[in-house]
Design an enzyme around this catalytic site. Structure first.
Site, PDB file in Angstrom:
ATOM      1  CG  HIS A 142      -1.256  -1.464   6.141  1.00 23.44           C
ATOM      2  ND1 HIS A 142      -0.227  -0.836   5.578  1.00 23.44           N
ATOM      3  CD2 HIS A 142      -2.465  -0.762   5.937  1.00 23.44           C
ATOM      4  CE1 HIS A 142      -0.613  -0.065   4.746  1.00 23.44           C
ATOM      5  NE2 HIS A 142      -2.033   0.008   4.904  1.00 23.44           N
ATOM      6  CD  GLU A 143      -4.025  -3.460   1.071  1.00 26.20           C
ATOM      7  OE1 GLU A 143      -4.686  -2.402   1.030  1.00 26.20           O
ATOM      8  OE2 GLU A 143      -3.255  -3.583  -0.023  1.00 26.20           O
ATOM      9  CB  CYS A 152      -5.776  -1.125   3.666  1.00 28.60           C
ATOM     10  SG  CYS A 152      -5.213   0.467   3.474  1.00 28.60           S
ATOM     11  NE  ARG A 188      -2.767  -2.404  -2.343  1.00 24.67           N
ATOM     12  CZ  ARG A 188      -3.008  -0.857  -2.444  1.00 24.67           C
ATOM     13  NH1 ARG A 188      -2.278   0.014  -3.243  1.00 24.67           N
ATOM     14  NH2 ARG A 188      -3.725  -0.174  -1.271  1.00 24.67           N
ATOM     15  NE  ARG A 218      -3.693   5.951  16.790  1.00 21.62           N
ATOM     16  CZ  ARG A 218      -2.357   5.755  16.343  1.00 21.62           C
ATOM     17  NH1 ARG A 218      -1.592   4.625  16.546  1.00 21.62           N
ATOM     18  NH2 ARG A 218      -1.599   6.725  15.382  1.00 21.62           N
ATOM     19  CB  CYS A 230     -11.411  -2.897  22.048  1.00 18.81           C
ATOM     20  SG  CYS A 230     -12.174  -1.301  22.784  1.00 18.81           S
ATOM     21  CB  CYS A 250     -10.837   0.835  18.331  1.00 21.61           C
ATOM     22  SG  CYS A 250     -10.591  -0.121  19.684  1.00 21.61           S
ATOM     23  CB  CYS A 252      -0.864   0.015   1.294  1.00 18.99           C
ATOM     24  SG  CYS A 252      -1.969   1.395   1.628  1.00 18.99           S
ATOM     25  CG  HIS A 253       0.181   4.641  -2.531  1.00 16.97           C
ATOM     26  ND1 HIS A 253      -0.680   3.985  -3.450  1.00 16.97           N
ATOM     27  CD2 HIS A 253       1.077   5.222  -3.518  1.00 16.97           C
ATOM     28  CE1 HIS A 253      -0.129   4.225  -4.759  1.00 16.97           C
ATOM     29  NE2 HIS A 253       0.795   4.968  -4.647  1.00 16.97           N
ATOM     30  CB  THR A 254       0.083   3.561   4.262  1.00 21.20           C
ATOM     31  OG1 THR A 254      -1.323   4.177   3.887  1.00 21.20           O
ATOM     32  CG2 THR A 254       0.087   4.024   5.643  1.00 21.20           C
ATOM     33  CB  CYS A 310     -15.504   0.555  20.625  1.00 16.29           C
ATOM     34  SG  CYS A 310     -14.223   0.094  19.782  1.00 16.29           S
ATOM     35  CB  CYS A 318     -12.286   1.886  23.987  1.00 12.76           C
ATOM     36  SG  CYS A 318     -12.683   2.417  22.416  1.00 12.76           S
TER      37      CYS A 318
END
Length: 375
Positions: free
Chosen positions: A62-63, A170, A370, A110, A92, A106, A40-42, A98, A95
C-alpha cells in the site's frame, strides 16, 4: 493483461511470485504501473495472520508510486502518463466525512475496500486459472500493475524519484502528518516520541519542521540513537536504563519557572498499549496531548486513571497523519524535493520483486528502516 505480482496465498506463508491476470479499469478507475513500493509493518501485520480483517489470497502492498497507463470512463483528474501515489485513505471530496473538513477518513469506498474488492464489489485480479485474488487496502502495490479508484490516487510532480516518494504513500505522511495536522505542534514545544522506527523518525523530522525545542526519543534499542539524532532528536531515553520513564521525562522537561514538568506533546509509534499509557502520563498537566499512531493487536485496550484526563491531558488518534491524500500528498512530495524533509537515509535496502520476502526478513531482524522493491 498479465502482470507479475507477489501474492499472499495464505496467512503466515511467504509471498509467492507469480503471473496474474489484471482486468483494465472500469468507470471511475485507473490502471497504474507501479515503479516502486515500500514494505510496511502493516503488510507484515496482515501477512502474519494477526490482522482480524486480513483476507486471502490477496496482493498486499500500500506504499507505492507509479505512472497512470490507462483510465476508465468518466475519469477527469488524471490521464495516462501522470505520476501518482496510490492512497489507502482516499479523498472523494463529496462524502459527509470529506465535506466536514474535520477528518481525512473518507468513507466513499470504505466498505468495499475492507472486503478486498473495487467499489463495484468485484476484483480486477485473478489467477491464470480464473480464480479471484483480492485487492489490499485499495492499493495492491506488490503487483507491477494495479487498478485503483480515481479518488485513491494523488497526482504528483514528474521529477520526483519513485524509489523515494513511494514512502510518502504511508510512513512519511503518517509521521509528519501526526505532528502538523493532528497535534498542530507549535514553535518552542517540548515533545516525546516513543518508538524510533520508520514512523518515529518521520515524527522526529515533523517536530523539527514544526520548530519544537526539545525532542525526546524513547526506544529500547540504543543503536537507534544516531539516526534519530540525524532526524532531529535532542534527548534520548532507554526505558531499560531508568527506573521510571514517565518520571524521567517529567524531570527532563521541568524548568526553573515550571516545576510541574511534562511534555507538551507525545507520540506513540509502538502499538504497545502499556507504552500508550506512559505516553499520555508523561505529558504536561493542563494541556498535554498524546497522539496514538501505532496499531495495537486485535482486542487490546488502553487504560489510565480518569484523573489524568480530568486534569487536562488529551488522548488523540491519527490515521495517515490526518492527511487528505489528493490534496496533501503532492505538497509533501514538494517538501521532499525542496529539501525541507529527508527520505533517502530511511530507504536502507532496495530489492527486486523476486527478493520481496527478504524485505520481510530484514524487517523482522530489525535491520531495515524501509526496504523498497523496484520493478
Amino acid at each position: 493483461m498479465r502482470t507479475r505480482a507477489a501474492v499472499a496465498v495464505q496467512a503466515g506463508k511467504p509471498l509467492e511470485i507469480m503471473e496474474v491476470n489484471l482486468e483494465g479499469p472500469r468507470a471511475g478507475e485507473v490502471m497504474v504501473e507501479i515503479k516502486a513500493t515500500g514494505i510496511c509493518h502493516t503488510d507484515e501485520f496482515t501477512l502474519s495472520g494477526a490482522d482480524p480483517e486480513g483476507l486471502f489470497p490477496a496482493i498486499l502492498g500500500h506504499e507505492g508510486a507509479g505512472v497512470v497507463v490507462e483510465v476508465g470512463a468518466g475519469v477527469t483528474s488524471v490521464k495516462p502518463g501522470d505520476h501518482v501515489i496510490p492512497l489507502y485513505t482516499p479523498e472523494c471530496r463529496a462524502c459527509p466525512s470529506c465535506l466536514s473538513q474535520k477528518t481525512n477518513l473518507c468513507t466513499a469506498i470504505r466498505s468495499t475496500q475492507g472486503q478486498g474488492v473495487m467499489p463495484d464489489g468485484t476484483s480486477r485480479f485473478t489467477t491464470l486459472d480464473g480464480d479471484p485474488i483480492l485487492h489490499y487496502m485499495g492499493c495492491s502495490t506488490f503487483s507491477n500493475y494495479t487498478v485503483l479508484p480515481e479518488i485513491a490516487v494523488a497526482k504528483v510532480r514528474e521529477d520526483a524519484p519513485f524509489d523515494k516518494i513511494c514512502y510518502i504513500g504511508c510512513g512519511v505522511t503518517t509521521g509528519i502528518g501526526a505532528v502538523i495536522n493532528t497535534a498542530k505542534v507549535e514553535i518552542g514545544a517540548k515533545a516525546v516520541v516513543f518508538g524510533l522506527g520508520g514512523i518515529g523518525l518521520n515524527v522526529l523530522q515533523g517536530l523539527r519542521l514544526a520548530g519544537a525545542d526539545m525532542i525526546i526519543g524513547v526506544d529500547l534499542n540504543n543503536d537507534k540513537k544516531p539516526m534519530a539524532e540525524h532526524f532531529g532528536m535532542t534527548h534520548f531515553i532507554n526505558p531499560k536504563e531508568c527506573e521510571n520513564v514517565v518520571q524521567e521525562i517529567v524531570n527532563l522537561t521541568k524548568t526553573p519557572f515550571d516545576q510541574i514538568g511534562g511534555a507538551d506533546y507525545s507520540f506513540d509509534c509502538t502499538g504497545n498499549v502499556k507504552v500508550m499509557r506512559d505516553a499520555l502520563e508523561c505529558t504536561h498537566r493542563g494541556w498535554g496531548q498524546s497522539i496514538i499512531i501505532g496499531v495495537a493487536p486485535s482486542g487490546a485496550v488502553i487504560e489510565t486513571r480518569p484523573f489524568q484526563l480530568v486534569t487536562g491531558r488529551v488522548w488523540k488518534g491519527t490515521a495517515f497523519g490526518g492527511a487528505r491524500g489528493r490534496t496533501d500528498v503532492p505538497k509533501i512530495v514538494d517538501w521532499y524535493m525542496d529539501g525541507k524533509i529527508e527520505i533517502d537515509p530511511m530507504i536502507t535496502h532496495t530489492l527486486s520483486l523476486d527478493e520481496i520476502n527478504k524485505g520481510f526478513d530484514l524487517m523482522h531482524a530489525g535491520e531495515s528502516i524501509r526496504s523498497v522493491v523496484l520493478y
